[in-house]
Design an enzyme around this catalytic site. Sequence first.
Site, PDB file in Angstrom:
ATOM      1  N   GLN A 102     -55.275 -12.161  33.379  1.00 33.46           N
ATOM      2  CA  GLN A 102     -54.543 -13.346  32.927  1.00 33.46           C
ATOM      3  C   GLN A 102     -55.498 -14.523  32.755  1.00 33.46           C
ATOM      4  O   GLN A 102     -56.045 -15.021  33.736  1.00 33.46           O
ATOM      5  CB  GLN A 102     -53.491 -13.682  33.986  1.00 33.46           C
ATOM      6  CG  GLN A 102     -52.726 -14.957  33.719  1.00 33.46           C
ATOM      7  CD  GLN A 102     -51.828 -15.334  34.888  1.00 33.46           C
ATOM      8  OE1 GLN A 102     -51.989 -14.811  35.999  1.00 33.46           O
ATOM      9  NE2 GLN A 102     -50.895 -16.215  34.675  1.00 33.46           N
ATOM     10  N   GLY A 103     -55.673 -14.983  31.525  1.00 34.09           N
ATOM     11  CA  GLY A 103     -56.614 -16.079  31.250  1.00 34.09           C
ATOM     12  C   GLY A 103     -55.900 -17.394  31.022  1.00 34.09           C
ATOM     13  O   GLY A 103     -55.854 -17.883  29.885  1.00 34.09           O
ATOM     14  N   TYR A 104     -55.335 -17.947  32.094  1.00 32.77           N
ATOM     15  CA  TYR A 104     -54.667 -19.250  31.988  1.00 32.77           C
ATOM     16  C   TYR A 104     -55.582 -20.355  32.552  1.00 32.77           C
ATOM     17  O   TYR A 104     -55.979 -21.269  31.853  1.00 32.77           O
ATOM     18  CB  TYR A 104     -53.359 -19.270  32.779  1.00 32.77           C
ATOM     19  CG  TYR A 104     -52.162 -18.583  32.161  1.00 32.77           C
ATOM     20  CD1 TYR A 104     -52.255 -17.801  31.012  1.00 32.77           C
ATOM     21  CD2 TYR A 104     -50.900 -18.714  32.743  1.00 32.77           C
ATOM     22  CE1 TYR A 104     -51.135 -17.179  30.480  1.00 32.77           C
ATOM     23  CE2 TYR A 104     -49.778 -18.104  32.209  1.00 32.77           C
ATOM     24  CZ  TYR A 104     -49.904 -17.331  31.081  1.00 32.77           C
ATOM     25  OH  TYR A 104     -48.783 -16.720  30.565  1.00 32.77           O
TER      26      TYR A 104
ATOM     27  N   GLU B 181     -43.288 -12.117  36.547  1.00 32.05           N
ATOM     28  CA  GLU B 181     -44.067 -11.785  37.743  1.00 32.05           C
ATOM     29  C   GLU B 181     -43.163 -11.734  38.982  1.00 32.05           C
ATOM     30  O   GLU B 181     -43.453 -11.059  39.953  1.00 32.05           O
ATOM     31  CB  GLU B 181     -45.137 -12.869  37.919  1.00 32.05           C
ATOM     32  CG  GLU B 181     -46.274 -12.484  38.806  1.00 32.05           C
ATOM     33  CD  GLU B 181     -47.305 -13.599  38.928  1.00 32.05           C
ATOM     34  OE1 GLU B 181     -47.063 -14.712  38.394  1.00 32.05           O
ATOM     35  OE2 GLU B 181     -48.329 -13.357  39.575  1.00 32.05           O
TER      36      GLU B 181
ATOM     37  N   SER C  39     -48.759 -23.774  43.287  1.00 30.14           N
ATOM     38  CA  SER C  39     -49.054 -24.227  44.662  1.00 30.14           C
ATOM     39  C   SER C  39     -47.779 -24.727  45.350  1.00 30.14           C
ATOM     40  O   SER C  39     -46.776 -25.017  44.704  1.00 30.14           O
ATOM     41  CB  SER C  39     -50.100 -25.347  44.626  1.00 30.14           C
ATOM     42  OG  SER C  39     -49.497 -26.531  44.130  1.00 30.14           O
TER      43      SER C  39
END
Length: 393
Positions: free
Chosen positions: A134-136, A255, A372
Amino acid sequence: MSVRVSREVAPVDSDEAFRIEIRDWLERHVTDDVRGAGGPGRESEAFEQRLAFARRLAAGGWTTLAWPVAHGGRGASLSRQVIFHEECARSGAPSRVDHIGTTMVGPTLIDHGSPEQRRRFLPALAAVDELWCQGYSEPGAGSDLAGVTTRARLDGDRWVITGQKVWTSLAHVADWCFVLARTAPAPPGGPRSAGLTYLLVPMRQPGVTVRPIRQLTGDSEFNEVFLDDAVTEAGLVVGEPGRGWRVAMATLAYERGAATVGQQIGFQRDLDDLLAVARRTGAAGDPALRDRLTRAWVDLSVLRAHTLRVLRADPPPPMSSSVIKLLWTRWRQGLGELAMDVLAAGDAGPEATGRWQRYFLFSRADTIYGGSDEIQRGIIAERVLGLPRQARG
Ligand SMILES: Cc1cc2nc3c(=O)[nH]c(=O)nc-3n(C[C@H](O)[C@H](O)[C@H](O)COP(=O)(O)OP(=O)(O)OC[C@H]3O[C@@H](n4cnc5c(N)ncnc54)[C@H](O)[C@@H]3O)c2cc1C
């Protein structure tokens, strides 16, 4: 179209029969070389064996349990998905190396991909022939994901991509990455997320450099990914160019779900292991530690009951995934801290000491990834409690 997934057993028509089917399958396929391997902070553990296990799962038709039948899945109900994860956790099935592909990318392509993208990628996803990352996140864009600065421009029949991603889990083993990149400036006065595009990018090419990041645990399960004129085909945009935000958010939503239940059964196993250490070392005789161990059990029971209630609710209570995330991160970090005190009370031996030290250290990451704690509380404050919106820079 249909995905090439063979089934070793015929479909069953009651949840109980389904439980027996998966339990039986796991008994035959969870071998000692993979039992209990992997998990947060232990992604390198028995990687090749876990990959082979994921392919066995795929051959059994289990990796695509939740996918619709029309796309090669089993279209399993939520209760069966929960049963599957419960039984996997109970049997000591290893943590999945394919979860980014089968639980995030597959459903994204099913809902938002083109027929050509589905034809091309779903079979390899289902069979675990190709791994994904995942390239976020970027050095300047994590919680504030709309701030990504990686750029992509169309050059003839391909996109050319330049920028840097960071904290990219499993990039070192991935064949493909889904990348959020800016392809147009955000419109003045419009949302900052406009102009972002969701691209499917092959990892094995000269324009992609993967550099591992060593973590507190000593492991390197995530990486920096440098994109220097990396390329991908013009047709490998999911959704429309400039409108990738909606797709990116959809991927995050996939997810969460039934897998949370399996995760919590994993937590129960962790607690059982810590109880065994406490009994062995005599720490269980300490009144303060007994009290905390008991509280951990009670809190986990409440978390599990709440999660099942939320999963079954239709519609789910508002922002329930944020509430569950906050509850489990606090529980896991609490267990890591309790484990340190249990270790301090007696000699657990090198193996248990190392295992629990890694657990404690990795659990610091729980309140960061997947949104977070501060971000989750911000969401609840604004969207559930109706508190004023936070000032944003
Ligand atoms: C183990 C692990 C695996 C990861 N895997 C991946 C991956 O595979 N792919 C990927 O793209 N990313 C991944 N990430 C990155 C993760 O998504 C980001 O770390 C996360 O989004 C936070 O972004 P950041 O690190 O840039 O911190 P920042 O966003 O800079 O936040 C720093 C601190 O400020 C707080 N903060 C930020 N904004 C606010 C606000 N508005 N209100 C209140 N407090 C705020 C945060 O809570 C945090 O405490 C992973 C991270 C970890 C730890």
